[in-house]
Motif scaffolding. Sequence first.
Motif, PDB file in Angstrom:
ATOM      1  N   VAL A 298     -11.300 -11.456   2.000  1.00 36.50           N
ATOM      2  CA  VAL A 298     -10.053 -10.763   1.628  1.00 36.50           C
ATOM      3  C   VAL A 298      -8.848 -11.359   2.351  1.00 36.50           C
TER       4      VAL A 298
ATOM      5  N   ALA B 107       0.146 -10.715   1.204  1.00 37.65           N
ATOM      6  CA  ALA B 107       0.287  -9.846   2.384  1.00 37.65           C
ATOM      7  C   ALA B 107      -0.896  -8.890   2.435  1.00 37.65           C
TER       8      ALA B 107
ATOM      9  N   TYR C 111      -8.794  -6.970  17.930  1.00 39.59           N
ATOM     10  CA  TYR C 111      -8.450  -7.675  16.679  1.00 39.59           C
ATOM     11  C   TYR C 111      -9.667  -8.443  16.142  1.00 39.59           C
TER      12      TYR C 111
ATOM     13  N   VAL D 185       3.683  -4.002  13.774  1.00 42.58           N
ATOM     14  CA  VAL D 185       4.511  -3.002  13.075  1.00 42.58           C
ATOM     15  C   VAL D 185       3.553  -1.899  12.630  1.00 42.58           C
TER      16      VAL D 185
ATOM     17  N   ARG E 250      -6.632   4.309  -6.903  1.00 41.42           N
ATOM     18  CA  ARG E 250      -6.152   5.182  -5.836  1.00 41.42           C
ATOM     19  C   ARG E 250      -4.697   4.841  -5.460  1.00 41.42           C
ATOM     20  N   LEU E 251      -4.360   3.568  -5.492  1.00 45.76           N
ATOM     21  CA  LEU E 251      -3.024   3.159  -5.028  1.00 45.76           C
ATOM     22  C   LEU E 251      -2.020   2.952  -6.168  1.00 45.76           C
TER      23      LEU E 251
ATOM     24  N   ALA F 159       3.764 -12.173  12.303  1.00 42.77           N
ATOM     25  CA  ALA F 159       4.618 -11.012  12.606  1.00 42.77           C
ATOM     26  C   ALA F 159       4.158 -10.309  13.871  1.00 42.77           C
TER      27      ALA F 159
ATOM     28  N   ALA G 129       4.679  -5.910   3.045  1.00 39.65           N
ATOM     29  CA  ALA G 129       4.938  -6.473   1.709  1.00 39.65           C
ATOM     30  C   ALA G 129       6.109  -5.763   1.031  1.00 39.65           C
TER      31      ALA G 129
ATOM     32  N   SER H 262       4.436  -0.710   4.268  1.00 39.48           N
ATOM     33  CA  SER H 262       3.809  -2.030   4.152  1.00 39.48           C
ATOM     34  C   SER H 262       4.820  -3.136   4.405  1.00 39.48           C
TER      35      SER H 262
ATOM     36  N   SER I 289      -2.763  -0.725   7.626  1.00 43.96           N
ATOM     37  CA  SER I 289      -3.772  -1.672   8.136  1.00 43.96           C
ATOM     38  C   SER I 289      -3.793  -1.689   9.645  1.00 43.96           C
ATOM     39  N   ALA I 290      -2.595  -1.687  10.242  1.00 45.70           N
ATOM     40  CA  ALA I 290      -2.507  -1.786  11.698  1.00 45.70           C
ATOM     41  C   ALA I 290      -3.201  -0.597  12.353  1.00 45.70           C
TER      42      ALA I 290
ATOM     43  N   SER J 218       0.517 -13.566   8.936  1.00 48.69           N
ATOM     44  CA  SER J 218      -0.514 -13.737   9.944  1.00 48.69           C
ATOM     45  C   SER J 218      -0.152 -12.959  11.202  1.00 48.69           C
ATOM     46  N   TYR J 219      -0.943 -13.171  12.245  1.00 50.69           N
ATOM     47  CA  TYR J 219      -0.740 -12.430  13.499  1.00 50.69           C
ATOM     48  C   TYR J 219      -1.194 -13.301  14.661  1.00 50.69           C
TER      49      TYR J 219
ATOM     50  N   ALA K 200       0.851  -1.199   0.000  1.00 50.95           N
ATOM     51  CA  ALA K 200       0.000   0.000   0.000  1.00 50.95           C
ATOM     52  C   ALA K 200       0.883   1.244   0.000  1.00 50.95           C
TER      53      ALA K 200
HETATM   54  P1  NAP Z   1      -0.803  -2.522   4.673  1.00 54.73           P
HETATM   55  O1  NAP Z   1       0.428  -1.835   4.267  1.00 54.73           O
HETATM   56  O2  NAP Z   1      -2.018  -1.671   4.875  1.00 54.73           O
HETATM   57  O3  NAP Z   1      -1.087  -3.710   3.661  1.00 54.73           O
HETATM   58  C1  NAP Z   1      -2.345  -4.375   3.558  1.00 54.73           C
HETATM   59  C2  NAP Z   1      -2.623  -4.525   2.097  1.00 54.73           C
HETATM   60  O4  NAP Z   1      -3.802  -5.308   1.830  1.00 54.73           O
HETATM   61  C3  NAP Z   1      -2.882  -3.162   1.453  1.00 54.73           C
HETATM   62  O5  NAP Z   1      -2.065  -3.048   0.306  1.00 54.73           O
HETATM   63  C4  NAP Z   1      -4.352  -3.250   1.123  1.00 54.73           C
HETATM   64  O6  NAP Z   1      -4.755  -2.364   0.125  1.00 54.73           O
HETATM   65  C5  NAP Z   1      -4.433  -4.708   0.712  1.00 54.73           C
HETATM   66  N1  NAP Z   1      -5.806  -5.122   0.467  1.00 54.73           N
HETATM   67  C6  NAP Z   1      -6.897  -4.892   1.228  1.00 54.73           C
HETATM   68  N2  NAP Z   1      -7.991  -5.366   0.603  1.00 54.73           N
HETATM   69  C7  NAP Z   1      -7.577  -5.910  -0.581  1.00 54.73           C
HETATM   70  C8  NAP Z   1      -8.227  -6.522  -1.685  1.00 54.73           C
HETATM   71  N3  NAP Z   1      -9.558  -6.676  -1.740  1.00 54.73           N
HETATM   72  N4  NAP Z   1      -7.482  -6.957  -2.732  1.00 54.73           N
HETATM   73  C9  NAP Z   1      -6.153  -6.781  -2.743  1.00 54.73           C
HETATM   74  N5  NAP Z   1      -5.467  -6.184  -1.743  1.00 54.73           N
HETATM   75  C10 NAP Z   1      -6.175  -5.752  -0.675  1.00 54.73           C
HETATM   76  O7  NAP Z   1      -0.606  -3.285   6.071  1.00 54.73           O
HETATM   77  P2  NAP Z   1       0.407  -4.422   6.570  1.00 54.73           P
HETATM   78  O8  NAP Z   1       0.403  -4.307   8.043  1.00 54.73           O
HETATM   79  O9  NAP Z   1       1.678  -4.371   5.817  1.00 54.73           O
HETATM   80  O10 NAP Z   1      -0.403  -5.756   6.205  1.00 54.73           O
HETATM   81  C11 NAP Z   1       0.116  -6.798   5.406  1.00 54.73           C
HETATM   82  C12 NAP Z   1      -0.249  -8.135   6.025  1.00 54.73           C
HETATM   83  O11 NAP Z   1       0.490  -8.278   7.235  1.00 54.73           O
HETATM   84  C13 NAP Z   1      -1.721  -8.292   6.387  1.00 54.73           C
HETATM   85  O12 NAP Z   1      -2.135  -9.610   6.127  1.00 54.73           O
HETATM   86  C14 NAP Z   1      -1.701  -8.045   7.890  1.00 54.73           C
HETATM   87  O13 NAP Z   1      -2.789  -8.635   8.558  1.00 54.73           O
HETATM   88  C15 NAP Z   1      -0.389  -8.720   8.243  1.00 54.73           C
HETATM   89  N6  NAP Z   1       0.166  -8.391   9.554  1.00 54.73           N
HETATM   90  C16 NAP Z   1       0.410  -7.093   9.907  1.00 54.73           C
HETATM   91  C17 NAP Z   1       0.944  -6.818  11.153  1.00 54.73           C
HETATM   92  C18 NAP Z   1       1.206  -5.400  11.587  1.00 54.73           C
HETATM   93  O14 NAP Z   1       1.341  -5.159  12.790  1.00 54.73           O
HETATM   94  N7  NAP Z   1       1.298  -4.450  10.682  1.00 54.73           N
HETATM   95  C19 NAP Z   1       1.238  -7.856  12.045  1.00 54.73           C
HETATM   96  C20 NAP Z   1       0.992  -9.173  11.648  1.00 54.73           C
HETATM   97  C21 NAP Z   1       0.460  -9.423  10.396  1.00 54.73           C
HETATM   98  P3  NAP Z   1      -5.521  -0.981   0.670  1.00 54.73           P
HETATM   99  O15 NAP Z   1      -4.525  -0.247   1.492  1.00 54.73           O
HETATM  100  O16 NAP Z   1      -5.919  -0.268  -0.550  1.00 54.73           O
HETATM  101  O17 NAP Z   1      -6.708  -1.442   1.493  1.00 54.73           O
END
Ligand code: NAP
Length: 256
Positions: A119, A92, A157, A193, A44-45, A190, A22, A20, A197-198, A146-147, A16
């Motif tokens: 999703v 991711a 959560y 962070v 948008r992205l 993870a 990812a 991210s 999304s967080a 995952s988390y 995103a």
């Molecule tokens: P992030 O940067 O907001 O990434 C989440 C991504 O999912 C965004 O690019 C989002 O796009 C995309 N997404 C949402 N709906 C979607 C759809 N219908 N089709 C395709 N893509 C879609 O947040 P992140 O924290 O890096 O999250 C990545 C993964 O890590 C997630 O599975 C999250 O649960 C996991 N995770 C995060 C943490 C943490 O603390 N950050 C910890 C453990 C696991 P939009 O922004 O446009 O919605």
Amino acid sequence: METFLKDKTGVVLGVANKRSLAWACAKSMADAGMRLAFTYLGDRLEKTVRDLAAEIPNSIVLPCDVTKPEEVTELFEKLKEEFGYLDTVLHAIAFAKREELQGDFYHTTKEGYMLAHEVSAYSLTEVTRAALPLMEGREGSIVTLSYIGADRVVPGYNVMGIAKAALEASVRYLAADLGPQGIRVNAISAGPVRTLSASGVKDFSKRIDEVAARTALRRNVTAEEVGDACLFLSGPHSRGITGTVLFVDAGFHIMG
Ligand code: NAP
């Protein structure tokens, strides 16, 4: 620079912005020589993802909203044309409505429950199925994020914890299905962070500071540490590992 992923290709779903997870995973894999495709969700992205991808030599950018089956199909058709084969899929992505990520879990609506699962959990199976023809004979790797909310009750959560539990169970079933083809499927659980999304999880900022004090390492993990774990799971050094959930959480999960 390491080049042990030279001649390997990967697709990264879930960038995103530069925070991210990812993106950190992508940088680690690209630094090891992997050629990458990035997906973006909606117009948008697109610019943000294209600007970031421009930092990764030879990468391409394609649309994919996992709630639209035709976009998933088109993504892998395009990858076939551009890359011909695929070694790694990084899944991711996750989504739940903000109102579902606060208050009591029992208020979760059916619509919110279904959307979060579509999703955040089902999409792994959908994307895996679409990727398979390109992964044939490549002994590749599929990685998802995952988390710990999948295993334990984490305040706020809520439905996302249930979706992550489904995601982790999917990892095990997919790993068993695809093992005979030499394809591995793993998850990284993870630690928290700060990402876009967080920020949707109520009181996330408060929680991240509390968690830091309670981990074995007495600190939080960085996105780069998650990225390097992804590099490990996507490459040959983890060739004996499948169906597992690897905690990259500074040891939070072992603490009582
Ligand atoms: P992030 O940067 O907001 O990434 C989440 C991504 O999912 C965004 O690019 C989002 O796009 C995309 N997404 C949402 N709906 C979607 C759809 N219908 N089709 C395709 N893509 C879609 O947040 P992140 O924290 O890096 O999250 C990545 C993964 O890590 C997630 O599975 C999250 O649960 C996991 N995770 C995060 C943490 C943490 O603390 N950050 C910890 C453990 C696991 P939009 O922004 O446009 O919605």
